[in-house]
Motif scaffolding. Structure first.
Motif, PDB file in Angstrom:
ATOM      1  N   LEU A  32     102.585 -92.133  52.305  1.00  0.00           N
ATOM      2  CA  LEU A  32     103.784 -92.932  52.535  1.00  0.00           C
ATOM      3  C   LEU A  32     103.845 -93.421  53.978  1.00  0.00           C
ATOM      4  CD1 LEU A  32     106.824 -91.262  50.721  1.00  0.00           C
ATOM      5  CD2 LEU A  32     105.356 -93.107  49.933  1.00  0.00           C
ATOM      6  N   LEU A  35     102.286 -96.584  54.799  1.00  0.00           N
ATOM      7  CA  LEU A  35     102.960 -97.800  54.344  1.00  0.00           C
ATOM      8  C   LEU A  35     104.048 -98.246  55.309  1.00  0.00           C
ATOM      9  CD1 LEU A  35     103.312 -96.898  50.565  1.00  0.00           C
ATOM     10  CD2 LEU A  35     101.424 -98.012  51.738  1.00  0.00           C
ATOM     11  N   GLN A  36     104.207 -97.496  56.361  1.00  0.00           N
ATOM     12  CA  GLN A  36     105.242 -97.811  57.330  1.00  0.00           C
ATOM     13  C   GLN A  36     104.598 -98.586  58.469  1.00  0.00           C
ATOM     14  OE1 GLN A  36     108.609 -95.069  57.910  1.00  0.00           O
ATOM     15  NE2 GLN A  36     107.650 -94.641  59.872  1.00  0.00           N
ATOM     16  N   SER A  40     108.321-102.609  58.613  1.00  0.00           N
ATOM     17  CA  SER A  40     109.116-101.672  57.792  1.00  0.00           C
ATOM     18  C   SER A  40     109.113-100.315  58.480  1.00  0.00           C
ATOM     19  CB  SER A  40     108.503-101.510  56.404  1.00  0.00           C
ATOM     20  OG  SER A  40     108.560-102.688  55.669  1.00  0.00           O
ATOM     21  N   PHE A  43     110.548 -97.176  56.447  1.00  0.00           N
ATOM     22  CA  PHE A  43     110.177 -97.090  55.034  1.00  0.00           C
ATOM     23  C   PHE A  43     110.216 -95.660  54.503  1.00  0.00           C
ATOM     24  CE2 PHE A  43     108.489 -98.219  51.069  1.00  0.00           C
ATOM     25  CZ  PHE A  43     107.511 -97.311  50.728  1.00  0.00           C
ATOM     26  N   GLU A  46     113.663 -94.357  54.136  1.00  0.00           N
ATOM     27  CA  GLU A  46     114.368 -95.014  53.028  1.00  0.00           C
ATOM     28  C   GLU A  46     113.951 -94.439  51.678  1.00  0.00           C
ATOM     29  OE1 GLU A  46     114.837 -99.308  55.316  1.00  0.00           O
ATOM     30  OE2 GLU A  46     113.455 -99.142  53.619  1.00  0.00           O
ATOM     31  N   VAL A  47     112.670 -94.263  51.514  1.00  0.00           N
ATOM     32  CA  VAL A  47     112.183 -93.725  50.242  1.00  0.00           C
ATOM     33  C   VAL A  47     112.682 -92.300  50.033  1.00  0.00           C
ATOM     34  CG1 VAL A  47     110.161 -93.132  48.872  1.00  0.00           C
ATOM     35  CG2 VAL A  47     110.115 -95.142  50.309  1.00  0.00           C
TER      36      VAL A  47
END
Lengths: 157, 259
Positions: A32, A35-36, A40, A43, A46-47
């Protein structure tokens, strides 16, 4: 200020590593983080927020399904919620929560009421514990940024 | 993000008007713009898959059910789908276990449609059940990904989509002559995963399929890889091992020794 940043970064690094070592997080959490980016930057937070909301909802569903006062317990209904929680915990790297869901699912399949109730209690404790830990971790990140530093990439080894 | 499970449409006409602004030819859209329809009933998973796809330069429409997917594709009713023939969908990625309509059922409906049967469909599942994987691949699924989905998985999917199937570059797994180059033509592995407490070494295949073995379709043949672990039961905990070194992980294993 540099000394402060360095200290905060050290704290952050140590804290993050401890979360992995203690089994709160697994490599999917690392995924994860990949993906930041600057576009973002929040991110992961938020997830995880969505995940914790999911926990509240699903645990409440499970509790309701395990409530004997409303009639016979529908284990498949409990199982359905457990399956969903297992999925989302897996997707965010919430290792302990996911492991509990695995046991929980087995108890559902075995229609073991006591086992289910125990798992429900544990899963509730566990997601809350993770939430607290992650909040601390995100706070450290914030402090680093506020002090003018950048959040280090942590190599878990 | 499609948080409400609704559909964020991106029809060809809209895309073309965007492209037309810069004086670009009105011909087909930018071929690099891959449009993916993602289907998953879990909000968390939808957000993650959407991000995974966006980060690999895909446009994403995320919906929360098979029905919504069919609705988006215009397959949900009997009326002529003329108005939908300009809908550009390059890939459909769907969860397997969904209430109402499973990913498998959605796959079948897509393969039955004349407009979308050529669109590759990828199934995601948290359970590595060989019979399930078999069934999906036999029904025409392009690929089967084990959840949790990782960036390397999506990058791999993405690399297949931008290559024209006519080019024999070895990346399109459906080209029989590329069978031997499947492994060697993989995208370079992502940075090594540094944490993998449950990491298991790549296993060679030794699966016992509990079903009979129908002849392998081309997709199945080229899904084989010595690197994935064909555990047949619902034990998916061991499957969170590092995947970076086995980009073709989780594909259905069929014949041991098939390289």
């Amino acid at each position: 200020m540099d000394a402060l940043i360095a200290q905060l970064q050290r704290q952050f690094r140590d804290y993050t590593i401890s979360l992995y070592q203690q089994g709160f997080l697994d490599d999917q959490f690392t995924e994860l983080k990949k993906l930041q980016d600057d576009g973002s930057p929040d991110f992961v937070a938020e997830v995880l927020t969505l995940f914790f909301e999911d926990c509240v909802k699903l645990i409440s569903n499970m509790a309701r399904a395990l409530d004997k006062t409303t009639g016979a317990v529908d284990f498949s209904q409990v199982g359905a919620s457990v399956h969903q929680l297992k999925g989302s915990s897996s997707s965010v790297g919430a290792k302990r929560v996911k492991a509990l869901c695995v046991s929980f699912k087995e108890y559902c399949e075995a229609k073991n009421y006591e086992g289910c109730v125990r798992c429900l209690q544990q899963v509730d404790i566990e997601y809350k514990a993770l939430k607290t830990k992650l909040q601390d971790m995100f706070n450290l990140e914030k402090q680093i940024i506020q002090a003018g530093g950048i959040v280090p990439q942590v190599d878990i080894n | 993000m499609a948080r409400d499970g609704g559909v964020s449409c991106l029809r060809r006409s809209e895309m073309m008007s965007v492209g037309g602004i810069g004086g670009i030819e009105s011909a087909p859209l930018d071929l690099d713009e891959v449009h993916v329809l993602a289907v998953d009933d879990s909000l968390v998973d939808r957000i993650v898959i959407e991000r995974l796809l966006r980060i690999t330069s895909c446009k994403v429409t995320a919906v929360d059910s098979g029905w919504r997917a069919l609705e988006f594709l215009g397959l949900d009713n009997e009326k002529a789908s003329a108005e939908f023939d300009r809908l550009k969908v390059d890939l459909i990625i769907t969860d397997y276990c969904m209430p109402g309509m499973t990913g498998y059922e959605l796959l079948k409906k897509i393969k039955e449609s004349s407009n979308f049967r050529e669109v590759p469909v990828v199934i995601m599942s948290s359970e590595n059940v060989l019979t399930r994987i078999d069934r999906c691949l036999e029904e025409g699924a392009q690929d089967f990904l084990l959840k949790p989905v990782k960036l390397a998985d999506v990058k791999r999917l993405r690399s297949h989509l931008t290559k024209d199937v006519k080019l024999s570059n070895g990346n399109k797994r459906k080209l029989p002559e590329d069978s031997s180059s499947v492994n060697s033509s993989l995208p370079p592995p992502s940075p090594p995963l540094t944490i993998s407490p449950e990491s298991s070494p790549p296993l060679t295949v030794s699966t016992e399929s509990s079903d009979s073995s129908p002849p392998l379709s081309p997709v199945e043949i080229f899904s084989t890889s010595p690197l994935s672990s064909p555990i047949d039961d619902e034990d998916d905990d061991v499957l969170t091992s590092s995947s970076e070194e086995s980009p073709i992980r989780r594909q259905k294993m069929r014949s041991p020794g098939l390289d």
